[in-house]
Motif scaffolding. Structure first.
Motif, PDB file in Angstrom:
ATOM      1  N   GLU A  24       0.800  -1.234   0.000  1.00  0.00           N
ATOM      2  CA  GLU A  24       0.000   0.000   0.000  1.00  0.00           C
ATOM      3  C   GLU A  24       0.829   1.278   0.000  1.00  0.00           C
ATOM      4  OE1 GLU A  24      -3.915  -1.810   2.262  1.00  0.00           O
ATOM      5  OE2 GLU A  24      -2.334  -0.918   3.458  1.00  0.00           O
ATOM      6  N   LEU A  71      -4.685   8.458   1.364  1.00  0.00           N
ATOM      7  CA  LEU A  71      -3.695   7.727   2.171  1.00  0.00           C
ATOM      8  C   LEU A  71      -3.560   8.425   3.519  1.00  0.00           C
ATOM      9  CD1 LEU A  71      -1.850   5.353   1.327  1.00  0.00           C
ATOM     10  CD2 LEU A  71      -0.062   7.014   0.786  1.00  0.00           C
ATOM     11  N   VAL A  74       0.760   6.924  10.133  1.00  0.00           N
ATOM     12  CA  VAL A  74       1.448   7.462  11.311  1.00  0.00           C
ATOM     13  C   VAL A  74       2.643   6.563  11.598  1.00  0.00           C
ATOM     14  CG1 VAL A  74       1.211   7.882  13.808  1.00  0.00           C
ATOM     15  CG2 VAL A  74      -0.640   8.526  12.253  1.00  0.00           C
ATOM     16  N   GLY A  82      -3.623   9.558  19.137  1.00  0.00           N
ATOM     17  CA  GLY A  82      -4.605  10.477  18.571  1.00  0.00           C
ATOM     18  C   GLY A  82      -4.131  11.253  17.351  1.00  0.00           C
ATOM     19  N   ARG A 108      -8.700  -1.630   2.475  1.00  0.00           N
ATOM     20  CA  ARG A 108      -8.649  -3.098   2.432  1.00  0.00           C
ATOM     21  C   ARG A 108      -9.461  -3.646   3.601  1.00  0.00           C
ATOM     22  NH1 ARG A 108      -4.671  -4.727   5.945  1.00  0.00           N
ATOM     23  NH2 ARG A 108      -3.304  -2.966   5.605  1.00  0.00           N
ATOM     24  N   ALA A 113      -7.474  -0.017  10.661  1.00  0.00           N
ATOM     25  CA  ALA A 113      -7.829   1.406  10.546  1.00  0.00           C
ATOM     26  C   ALA A 113      -9.347   1.584  10.531  1.00  0.00           C
ATOM     27  CB  ALA A 113      -7.210   2.006   9.290  1.00  0.00           C
TER      28      ALA A 113
HETATM   29  C1  LIG Z   1      -4.266   3.539  10.879  1.00  0.00           C
HETATM   30  C2  LIG Z   1      -3.263   4.538  11.474  1.00  0.00           C
HETATM   31  C3  LIG Z   1      -3.115   5.721  10.525  1.00  0.00           C
HETATM   32  C4  LIG Z   1      -3.804   5.012  12.849  1.00  0.00           C
HETATM   33  O1  LIG Z   1      -2.934   6.036  13.345  1.00  0.00           O
HETATM   34  P1  LIG Z   1      -2.931   6.437  14.934  1.00  0.00           P
HETATM   35  O2  LIG Z   1      -2.339   7.804  15.050  1.00  0.00           O
HETATM   36  O3  LIG Z   1      -2.304   5.366  15.709  1.00  0.00           O
HETATM   37  O4  LIG Z   1      -4.482   6.493  15.263  1.00  0.00           O
HETATM   38  P2  LIG Z   1      -5.145   7.264  16.520  1.00  0.00           P
HETATM   39  O5  LIG Z   1      -4.210   7.280  17.681  1.00  0.00           O
HETATM   40  O6  LIG Z   1      -5.657   8.600  16.065  1.00  0.00           O
HETATM   41  O7  LIG Z   1      -6.352   6.289  16.833  1.00  0.00           O
HETATM   42  C5  LIG Z   1      -7.600   6.769  17.265  1.00  0.00           C
HETATM   43  C6  LIG Z   1      -8.475   5.574  17.611  1.00  0.00           C
HETATM   44  O8  LIG Z   1      -8.638   4.746  16.453  1.00  0.00           O
HETATM   45  C7  LIG Z   1      -8.613   3.348  16.832  1.00  0.00           C
HETATM   46  N1  LIG Z   1      -7.413   2.681  16.313  1.00  0.00           N
HETATM   47  C8  LIG Z   1      -6.373   3.266  15.669  1.00  0.00           C
HETATM   48  N2  LIG Z   1      -5.481   2.324  15.274  1.00  0.00           N
HETATM   49  C9  LIG Z   1      -5.966   1.134  15.696  1.00  0.00           C
HETATM   50  C10 LIG Z   1      -5.500  -0.210  15.590  1.00  0.00           C
HETATM   51  N3  LIG Z   1      -4.347  -0.537  14.964  1.00  0.00           N
HETATM   52  N4  LIG Z   1      -6.243  -1.193  16.122  1.00  0.00           N
HETATM   53  C11 LIG Z   1      -7.416  -0.909  16.748  1.00  0.00           C
HETATM   54  N5  LIG Z   1      -7.919   0.356  16.884  1.00  0.00           N
HETATM   55  C12 LIG Z   1      -7.206   1.360  16.343  1.00  0.00           C
HETATM   56  C13 LIG Z   1      -8.621   3.360  18.344  1.00  0.00           C
HETATM   57  O9  LIG Z   1      -9.975   3.399  18.757  1.00  0.00           O
HETATM   58  C14 LIG Z   1      -7.915   4.659  18.661  1.00  0.00           C
HETATM   59  O10 LIG Z   1      -8.224   5.166  19.933  1.00  0.00           O
HETATM   60  P3  LIG Z   1      -7.460   4.573  21.246  1.00  0.00           P
HETATM   61  O11 LIG Z   1      -5.994   4.558  20.935  1.00  0.00           O
HETATM   62  O12 LIG Z   1      -7.838   5.552  22.316  1.00  0.00           O
HETATM   63  O13 LIG Z   1      -8.016   3.188  21.463  1.00  0.00           O
HETATM   64  C15 LIG Z   1      -1.882   3.859  11.713  1.00  0.00           C
HETATM   65  O14 LIG Z   1      -2.076   2.662  12.429  1.00  0.00           O
HETATM   66  C16 LIG Z   1      -1.116   3.535  10.440  1.00  0.00           C
HETATM   67  O15 LIG Z   1      -0.308   4.337   9.963  1.00  0.00           O
HETATM   68  N6  LIG Z   1      -1.316   2.304   9.866  1.00  0.00           N
HETATM   69  C17 LIG Z   1      -0.581   1.883   8.677  1.00  0.00           C
HETATM   70  C18 LIG Z   1      -1.042   2.613   7.463  1.00  0.00           C
HETATM   71  C19 LIG Z   1      -2.501   2.315   7.141  1.00  0.00           C
HETATM   72  O16 LIG Z   1      -2.923   1.168   7.133  1.00  0.00           O
HETATM   73  N7  LIG Z   1      -3.286   3.381   6.869  1.00  0.00           N
HETATM   74  C20 LIG Z   1      -4.716   3.281   6.616  1.00  0.00           C
HETATM   75  C21 LIG Z   1      -5.031   2.868   5.241  1.00  0.00           C
HETATM   76  S1  LIG Z   1      -4.385   3.976   4.010  1.00  0.00           S
END
Ligand SMILES: CC(C)(COP(=O)(O)OP(=O)(O)OC[C@H]1O[C@@H](n2cnc3c(N)ncnc32)[C@H](O)[C@@H]1OP(=O)(O)O)[C@@H](O)C(=O)NCCC(=O)NCCS
Length: 149
Positions: A24, A71, A74, A82, A108, A113
Protein backbone atom coordinates in the motif's frame (compact mmCIF):
# COMPACT_ATOMS: atom_id res chain seq x y z
CA UNK A 1 6.93 24.41 3.93
CA UNK A 2 8.19 23.85 0.37
CA UNK A 3 7.19 20.79 -1.64
CA UNK A 4 10.62 19.10 -1.35
CA UNK A 5 10.72 19.11 2.40
CA UNK A 6 7.04 18.14 2.53
CA UNK A 7 7.73 15.14 0.30
CA UNK A 8 10.84 14.23 2.36
CA UNK A 9 8.78 14.21 5.52
CA UNK A 10 6.00 12.18 3.95
CA UNK A 11 8.48 9.61 2.62
CA UNK A 12 10.16 9.29 6.03
CA UNK A 13 6.82 8.31 7.57
CA UNK A 14 5.85 6.19 4.53
CA UNK A 15 8.96 4.04 4.92
CA UNK A 16 8.15 3.13 8.53
CA UNK A 17 4.35 2.96 8.44
CA UNK A 18 3.30 0.37 5.86
CA UNK A 19 3.59 -3.39 6.13
CA UNK A 20 5.09 -4.47 2.77
CA UNK A 21 2.76 -7.49 2.57
CA UNK A 22 -0.14 -5.23 1.56
CA UNK A 23 1.74 -3.23 -1.07
CA UNK A 24 0.00 0.00 0.00
CA UNK A 25 2.94 2.39 0.40
CA UNK A 26 3.42 4.94 -2.36
CA UNK A 27 6.83 5.64 -3.82
CA UNK A 28 8.36 9.10 -3.96
CA UNK A 29 7.35 9.61 -7.57
CA UNK A 30 3.70 8.83 -6.81
CA UNK A 31 3.69 11.33 -3.92
CA UNK A 32 5.40 14.04 -5.97
CA UNK A 33 3.09 13.51 -8.94
CA UNK A 34 0.02 13.66 -6.70
CA UNK A 35 1.04 16.82 -4.86
CA UNK A 36 1.69 18.88 -7.97
CA UNK A 37 -1.98 18.51 -8.88
CA UNK A 38 -3.99 21.57 -7.86
CA UNK A 39 -6.73 19.48 -6.23
CA UNK A 40 -4.47 17.22 -4.13
CA UNK A 41 -3.23 18.19 -0.68
CA UNK A 42 -1.21 16.82 2.21
CA UNK A 43 -1.69 17.33 5.93
CA UNK A 44 1.37 16.66 8.06
CA UNK A 45 1.49 16.19 11.79
CA UNK A 46 4.74 17.49 13.18
CA UNK A 47 5.31 16.07 16.63
CA UNK A 48 8.69 17.55 17.39
CA UNK A 49 8.38 21.30 17.05
CA UNK A 50 12.16 21.87 17.28
CA UNK A 51 13.07 19.72 14.32
CA UNK A 52 9.71 19.77 12.54
CA UNK A 53 9.82 16.03 12.05
CA UNK A 54 6.54 14.66 10.76
CA UNK A 55 5.05 11.82 12.77
CA UNK A 56 2.13 11.32 10.39
CA UNK A 57 0.58 12.50 7.16
CA UNK A 58 -2.47 12.19 5.00
CA UNK A 59 -3.02 12.85 1.31
CA UNK A 60 -6.42 13.96 0.07
CA UNK A 61 -8.00 14.86 -3.27
CA UNK A 62 -10.80 17.31 -3.76
CA UNK A 63 -13.53 16.99 -6.39
CA UNK A 64 -16.64 19.18 -6.65
CA UNK A 65 -18.64 18.68 -3.44
CA UNK A 66 -16.49 15.88 -2.14
CA UNK A 67 -13.10 14.87 -0.86
CA UNK A 68 -11.30 11.54 -1.18
CA UNK A 69 -8.84 10.50 1.49
CA UNK A 70 -6.16 8.71 -0.54
CA UNK A 71 -3.70 7.73 2.17
CA UNK A 72 -3.14 8.20 5.89
CA UNK A 73 -0.21 6.95 7.95
CA UNK A 74 1.45 7.46 11.31
CA UNK A 75 4.98 6.44 12.27
CA UNK A 76 4.63 3.28 14.44
CA UNK A 77 6.58 4.98 17.27
CA UNK A 78 3.80 7.56 17.62
CA UNK A 79 0.68 5.45 17.23
CA UNK A 80 -2.36 5.40 19.50
CA UNK A 81 -1.78 8.98 20.60
CA UNK A 82 -4.61 10.48 18.57
CA UNK A 83 -2.44 11.65 15.67
CA UNK A 84 -4.58 10.13 12.92
CA UNK A 85 -7.74 11.41 14.61
CA UNK A 86 -6.24 14.91 14.76
CA UNK A 87 -5.31 14.85 11.07
CA UNK A 88 -8.83 13.65 10.17
CA UNK A 89 -10.32 16.57 12.14
CA UNK A 90 -8.10 18.96 10.19
CA UNK A 91 -9.16 17.23 6.96
CA UNK A 92 -12.81 17.86 7.83
CA UNK A 93 -12.10 21.56 8.36
CA UNK A 94 -10.07 21.87 5.14
CA UNK A 95 -12.54 19.86 3.05
CA UNK A 96 -15.47 21.98 4.25
CA UNK A 97 -13.53 25.12 3.37
CA UNK A 98 -13.09 23.71 -0.15
CA UNK A 99 -16.84 23.19 -0.41
CA UNK A 100 -17.04 19.45 0.24
CA UNK A 101 -20.04 17.93 2.00
CA UNK A 102 -18.77 14.31 1.97
CA UNK A 103 -15.45 12.57 2.51
CA UNK A 104 -14.90 9.14 0.96
CA UNK A 105 -12.16 6.58 1.39
CA UNK A 106 -11.43 3.04 0.35
CA UNK A 107 -9.82 0.51 2.64
CA UNK A 108 -8.65 -3.10 2.43
CA UNK A 109 -11.23 -5.15 4.29
CA UNK A 110 -8.98 -6.41 7.11
CA UNK A 111 -7.27 -3.12 7.96
CA UNK A 112 -7.60 -2.25 11.68
CA UNK A 113 -7.83 1.41 10.55
CA UNK A 114 -11.53 0.53 10.27
CA UNK A 115 -11.86 1.17 14.02
CA UNK A 116 -10.35 4.62 13.56
CA UNK A 117 -12.71 5.46 10.69
CA UNK A 118 -15.85 4.18 12.44
CA UNK A 119 -14.79 6.08 15.57
CA UNK A 120 -14.78 9.43 13.78
CA UNK A 121 -18.14 8.77 12.11
CA UNK A 122 -17.38 7.14 8.76
CA UNK A 123 -19.94 4.57 7.63
CA UNK A 124 -19.34 1.64 5.28
CA UNK A 125 -21.24 2.35 2.07
CA UNK A 126 -19.91 -0.11 -0.48
CA UNK A 127 -17.75 -3.11 -1.25
CA UNK A 128 -15.54 -3.64 -4.30
CA UNK A 129 -14.93 -7.34 -4.66
CA UNK A 130 -11.29 -8.48 -5.04
CA UNK A 131 -10.23 -4.87 -5.56
CA UNK A 132 -6.74 -5.14 -4.05
CA UNK A 133 -4.02 -7.38 -5.46
CA UNK A 134 -1.73 -8.39 -2.59
CA UNK A 135 2.00 -9.05 -2.90
CA UNK A 136 1.36 -12.82 -2.49
CA UNK A 137 -0.99 -12.80 -5.49
CA UNK A 138 -4.18 -13.07 -3.43
CA UNK A 139 -6.98 -10.55 -3.73
CA UNK A 140 -8.98 -8.74 -1.08
CA UNK A 141 -12.20 -6.74 -1.09
CA UNK A 142 -12.14 -2.98 -0.61
CA UNK A 143 -14.72 -1.34 1.62
CA UNK A 144 -15.78 2.18 0.72
CA UNK A 145 -16.54 4.49 3.63
CA UNK A 146 -18.35 7.82 3.57
CA UNK A 147 -18.66 10.65 6.06
CA UNK A 148 -21.01 13.62 5.80
CA UNK A 149 -19.34 16.79 6.98
C1 LIG B 1 -4.27 3.54 10.88
C2 LIG B 1 -3.26 4.54 11.47
C3 LIG B 1 -3.12 5.72 10.52
C4 LIG B 1 -3.80 5.01 12.85
O1 LIG B 1 -2.93 6.04 13.35
P1 LIG B 1 -2.93 6.44 14.93
O2 LIG B 1 -2.34 7.80 15.05
O3 LIG B 1 -2.30 5.37 15.71
O4 LIG B 1 -4.48 6.49 15.26
P2 LIG B 1 -5.14 7.26 16.52
O5 LIG B 1 -4.21 7.28 17.68
O6 LIG B 1 -5.66 8.60 16.07
O7 LIG B 1 -6.35 6.29 16.83
C5 LIG B 1 -7.60 6.77 17.27
C6 LIG B 1 -8.48 5.57 17.61
O8 LIG B 1 -8.64 4.75 16.45
C7 LIG B 1 -8.61 3.35 16.83
N1 LIG B 1 -7.41 2.68 16.31
C8 LIG B 1 -6.37 3.27 15.67
N2 LIG B 1 -5.48 2.32 15.27
C9 LIG B 1 -5.97 1.13 15.70
C10 LIG B 1 -5.50 -0.21 15.59
N3 LIG B 1 -4.35 -0.54 14.96
N4 LIG B 1 -6.24 -1.19 16.12
C11 LIG B 1 -7.42 -0.91 16.75
N5 LIG B 1 -7.92 0.36 16.88
C12 LIG B 1 -7.21 1.36 16.34
C13 LIG B 1 -8.62 3.36 18.34
O9 LIG B 1 -9.97 3.40 18.76
C14 LIG B 1 -7.92 4.66 18.66
O10 LIG B 1 -8.22 5.17 19.93
P3 LIG B 1 -7.46 4.57 21.25
O11 LIG B 1 -5.99 4.56 20.94
O12 LIG B 1 -7.84 5.55 22.32
O13 LIG B 1 -8.02 3.19 21.46
C15 LIG B 1 -1.88 3.86 11.71
O14 LIG B 1 -2.08 2.66 12.43
C16 LIG B 1 -1.12 3.54 10.44
O15 LIG B 1 -0.31 4.34 9.96
N6 LIG B 1 -1.32 2.30 9.87
C17 LIG B 1 -0.58 1.88 8.68
C18 LIG B 1 -1.04 2.61 7.46
C19 LIG B 1 -2.50 2.31 7.14
O16 LIG B 1 -2.92 1.17 7.13
N7 LIG B 1 -3.29 3.38 6.87
C20 LIG B 1 -4.72 3.28 6.62
C21 LIG B 1 -5.03 2.87 5.24
S1 LIG B 1 -4.39 3.98 4.01
Amino acid sequence: MNKTSQVDQIMAVMETAFDPQWGEAWNRRQVEDALVLPNTFAILNTGDSKNEIATGFLITRHAPGEEELLLIAVDPKYRRQGTAQKMLSQLTIDARARGASRIFLEMRENNPAKILYLGVGFEPIGRRKAYYLLSDGNRMDAITYGLSI
